[in-house]
Design a protein around this motif. Structure first.
Motif: not given
Length: 239
Positions: A39, A79, A172, A175, A179
């Motif tokens: 990630e 995810s 959040q 996250r 992306q």
């Protein structure tokens, strides 16, 4: 689709052989440790959208069986960072321009809320945290090193997430940021983007330090959202 992403679809991303494999800390499974490292590589832009992850090579690189590697891929898919494509394995997720615009809009509001809460909650001493980061960014503009600028820029935003003192909001925001990280890095490379960032950061900092929640939210939202010519230039990159 961006040409670089299109050309990368059939490529296999390989981890640097000279980089030492780090064992996960106590209490963290091998799969979770691999997920965290992959990630981080995706968020840093080292793994480009559309690139395939080599399951066997990752297993050999970290000295583990394929089982934790497959589990790490499943966690990354949950995810929405990678897509699982059967025999093709795991591929770093590619996001279309329409979805990206929507994600940037949400990202702008999340970061705006972080700035709003920071303006309400930071102590006067926070200036000593944020200004050195800002000065490092200023020092990188003339060198035109977009990758180094992007990395320090993330530190700037992280300092604001922490200043908001809302762990759930910070998680959040990170996250969603992860992306779209590869695409945010591309935005950094757009003409005049780094110098514009310095000016926009100044407005964000001053609003937070002045304890102006509305001004901080507005300045951060406008900074993150793709607006006007920036939006047109960004869309042009996908032609």
């Amino acid at each position: 689709m961006h040409k670089a992403a299109a050309s990368a679809q059939n490529d296999v991303i390989r981890l640097e052989e000279k980089r030492p494999a780090a064992l996960p800390p106590p209490g963290v499974t091998l799969a979770e440790g691999l997920r965290q490292q992959l990630e981080a590589a995706i968020a840093a832009g080292h793994l480009e959208p559309g690139s395939r992850l080599d399951e066997q090579e990752i297993a050999l690189r970290y000295g583990v069986s394929r089982t934790p590697v497959r589990e790490a891929f499943r966690l990354l898919a949950a995810s929405q960072l990678v897509e699982l494509r059967g025999r093709q394995g795991a591929v770093v997720r590619t996001i279309g321009p329409h979805a990206l615009i929507e994600m940037f809009q949400v990202m702008a509001e999340l970061e705006g809320l972080c700035a709003r809460l920071a303006a309400r909650r930071v102590p006067p001493t926070w200036r000593g945290t944020i200004e050195p980061i800002h000065q490092r960014l200023i020092g990188l503009v003339d060198g035109r090193d977009a990758d180094a600028f992007y990395d320090v820029n993330q530190e700037f935003h992280e300092a604001i997430y922490e200043a908001a003192r809302n762990g759930f909001l910070a998680d959040q925001t990170r996250r969603l940021r992860n992306q779209v990280a590869a695409y945010r890095r591309r935005v950094t490379r757009m003409p005049n983007r780094m110098s514009d960032t310095i000016r926009e950061h100044e407005a964000i900092m001053q609003a937070i330090l002045a304890h102006d929640p509305e001004g901080a939210h507005r300045a951060m939202r406008d900074h993150v959202a793709l607006l006007g010519d920036n939006l047109l230039d960004f869309l042009a990159a996908f032609e």
